[in-house]
Design a protein around this motif. Structure first.
Motif, mmCIF file in Angstrom:
data_model
loop_
_atom_site.group_PDB
_atom_site.id
_atom_site.type_symbol
_atom_site.label_atom_id
_atom_site.label_comp_id
_atom_site.label_asym_id
_atom_site.label_seq_id
_atom_site.Cartn_x
_atom_site.Cartn_y
_atom_site.Cartn_z
ATOM 1 N N HIS A 185 46.610 -56.099 37.639
ATOM 2 C CA HIS A 185 45.278 -56.200 36.982
ATOM 3 C C HIS A 185 45.236 -57.279 36.426
ATOM 4 O O HIS A 185 46.288 -58.249 36.088
ATOM 5 C CB HIS A 185 45.415 -54.968 36.024
ATOM 6 N N PRO A 186 44.102 -57.950 35.989
ATOM 7 C CA PRO A 186 43.869 -59.106 35.279
ATOM 8 C C PRO A 186 44.530 -59.345 33.994
ATOM 9 O O PRO A 186 44.692 -58.454 33.271
ATOM 10 C CB PRO A 186 42.136 -59.299 35.335
ATOM 11 N N PRO A 187 44.915 -60.475 33.693
ATOM 12 C CA PRO A 187 45.552 -60.852 32.518
ATOM 13 C C PRO A 187 44.459 -61.077 31.352
ATOM 14 O O PRO A 187 43.166 -61.021 31.474
ATOM 15 C CB PRO A 187 46.286 -62.083 32.538
ATOM 16 N N LYS A 188 44.864 -60.798 30.060
ATOM 17 C CA LYS A 188 43.904 -61.152 29.064
ATOM 18 C C LYS A 188 43.909 -62.598 28.690
ATOM 19 O O LYS A 188 44.761 -63.312 28.912
ATOM 20 C CB LYS A 188 44.541 -60.540 27.872
ATOM 21 N N GLY A 189 42.689 -63.130 28.564
ATOM 22 C CA GLY A 189 42.342 -64.344 28.256
ATOM 23 C C GLY A 189 42.032 -64.520 26.750
ATOM 24 O O GLY A 189 42.720 -63.976 25.973
ATOM 25 N N ARG A 190 41.866 -65.847 26.334
ATOM 26 C CA ARG A 190 41.802 -66.053 24.908
ATOM 27 C C ARG A 190 41.059 -65.147 24.156
ATOM 28 O O ARG A 190 41.376 -65.107 22.963
ATOM 29 C CB ARG A 190 41.269 -67.889 24.666
ATOM 30 N N SER A 191 40.157 -64.574 24.707
ATOM 31 C CA SER A 191 39.273 -63.588 23.866
ATOM 32 C C SER A 191 39.783 -62.214 23.566
ATOM 33 O O SER A 191 39.422 -61.672 22.821
ATOM 34 C CB SER A 191 38.095 -63.141 24.765
ATOM 35 N N GLY A 192 41.104 -62.013 24.017
ATOM 36 C CA GLY A 192 41.903 -61.074 23.966
ATOM 37 C C GLY A 192 41.553 -59.780 24.834
ATOM 38 O O GLY A 192 42.174 -58.667 24.892
#
Length: 479
Positions: A185-192
């Motif tokens: 599944h996709p990782p979390k970006g800087r937005s959380g």
């Protein structure tokens, strides 16, 4: 095309001055002589050097040694069995033309000093160099990936031509997952938050991973690797890097190093970068599109264009060759069982051998350009392909078309992805097609085809030992 530009960083010249490296040795990549190599390593305080070469899968293999030993005329060797194991490390049974070297004798690593560069993610000063492979007495070894591509390029050179390529590499960023039974599944970006799909060409999507991308650019600059543009693709946390056009061997080297670089940058941020062709169910796959043209060595003239700017007969014969032979070499562009999950209808990948002008539904697209930049984009290869072999197959198929004067079909004006699928639907079918046409031996060598086919059949047998979730879900209680 929207792109993520490199953040400001010291120029090579400034870095050289600050490190007191002579300007003649300030180049980040490549030297000409062993004397220059010794000076280059000494000026940077390099302690260790990695001598690497791609195996059939494109995985870096080789040896590490102290830099003082590297420059002391040391002989480097690897066992020939290195080119006969599968991606899972298994050694298939001998069948057909797949045979092991009776003595498993040594192959020699010959460093290509033009590829010398630092390894920027290592904590200790480390360098790397890509090596060619020769036999124990210096004889040519036709089945290693770099040599397969070199042979194809030499066939162009014999005609006074030089192929020019520009790869585009797609890949996914995914959350770390140490259990292969669970979906990615996709990782979390800087937005959380985990980024979702539908972010094609989104600058905000790229900015989610700003620090990671900055490291990719920084690592690339340190190695002398040039990125043209970077975009966010359609899949969640799916990115694409476009490389500048150039010599096929140099560009294959760059893709080889870029894959390693991107993985290392991602790991630094607690993320995986994957070049699987189809890592996530229901999402677009990852391609390695290849733009190709041919120029005259003496004049630089684009062979695909006539003096009046019209398309040349070589241009059409090249397309004809790709239409005939690319389906037969698809296993070099789609090398795994997973690769064929990408090549399905309605998943943003061509499932045909059609061509067309600025038509992204075709396998072979002719982008809008002036006569000097006339080129053909092969949209079939996946990013899981070994770049040396994908380029060798694509350029070899086009050359066969020119040599045989093959005429293409009419260009496709509408969508080409409706109706029947004109490509192999699975790995075994693709392997059989590779072995089916003797003309392919003229550009790829019979030895390579036999060896590669045997390894791919071995990988399929390994895959067949695994029971999938689909089988457990639909067969367990129903049959």
């Amino acid at each position: 095309m929207p792109s993520k530009k490199r953040v400001s960083a010291p120029t090579i010249e400034k870095a050289a001055r600050s490190a007191k490296i002579p300007p003649s040795l300030s180049v980040p990549r490549g030297v000409k002589t062993w004397k220059e190599a010794a000076d280059w390593l000494r000026a940077r305080g390099i302690e260790d050097i990695e001598c690497i070469t791609p195996d059939l899968a494109g995985v870096p293999r080789g040896k590490m040694m102290p830099s003082s030993k590297f420059t002391s005329n040391t002989s480097l060797a690897l066992p020939s069995a290195l080119y006969r194991h599968t991606i899972s490390g298994d050694y298939p049974e001998e069948t057909g033309n797949f045979r092991y070297e009776p003595r498993d004798s040594d192959l020699k690593l010959v460093p290509d000093l033009s590829t010398l560069s630092v390894v920027p993610w290592e904590s200790d000063p480390t360098a790397q160099v890509i090596c060619d492979i020769v036999g124990s007495t210096g004889e040519s070894v036709p089945y290693t990936p770099r040599n397969v591509l070199k042979n194809v390029v030499s066939m162009y050179r014999e005609r006074g031509w030089k192929p020019v390529v520009a790869p585009e590499i797609e890949f996914y960023l995914v959350a770390m997952n140490d259990d292969p039974d669970y979906p990615l599944h996709p990782p979390k970006g800087r937005s959380g938050r985990s980024i979702q799909g539908g972010q094609g060409y989104s600058i905000a999507g790229i900015n989610e991973f700003d620090e990671l991308i900055d490291d990719i650019y920084h690592f690339s600059e340190k190695q002398g690797l040039e990125i043209d543009t970077l975009i966010h693709e359609e899949g969640p946390a799916q990115l694409e890097i476009n490389l500048r056009h150039g010599d096929p061997i140099e560009l294959a080297d760059q893709v080889f190093l870029f894959k390693r670089t991107i993985r290392e940058a991602a790991l630094k941020h607690g993320i995986y970068a994957t070049f699987m062709a189809k890592p996530m169910q229901g999402q677009a796959g990852s391609a390695m599109h290849i733009h190709q043209s041919v120029v005259e060595i003496e004049t630089g003239r684009n062979v695909f264009s006539n003096p009046d700017g019209s398309a040349s007969r070589e241009f059409f014969h090249f397309i004809g060759g790709m239409q005939v032979y690319v389906p037969k070499t698809l296993v070099m562009m789609a090398p795994y069982v997973n690769s064929y999950r990408r090549l399905t209808p309605d998943m943003a990948a061509p499932v045909n051998n059609a061509w067309g002008y600025d038509n992204r539904t075709t396998a072979f697209r002719v982008p809008v350009s002036d006569a000097n930049a006339r080129r053909i984009e092969n949209r079939l290869p996946g990013s899981d392909a070994n770049p040396y072999l994908a380029l060798a197959a694509s350029l070899g198929c086009g050359l066969l078309g020119i040599m045989q004067g093959l005429e293409p079909s009419a260009p496709t004006e509408d969508t080409a992805n409706e109706g029947s699928i004109d490509l192999p639907r699975g790995l075994l079918e693709a392997v059989s097609l590779l072995e089916s046409d003797p003309a392919l031996e003229d550009v790829l060598s019979a030895e390579f085809i036999g060896l590669y086919a045997g390894v791919k059949r071995g990988e399929f047998e390994t895959f067949m030992q695994v029971i999938s979730p689909w089988e457990r879900e639909f067969l367990l209680l129903n049959v």
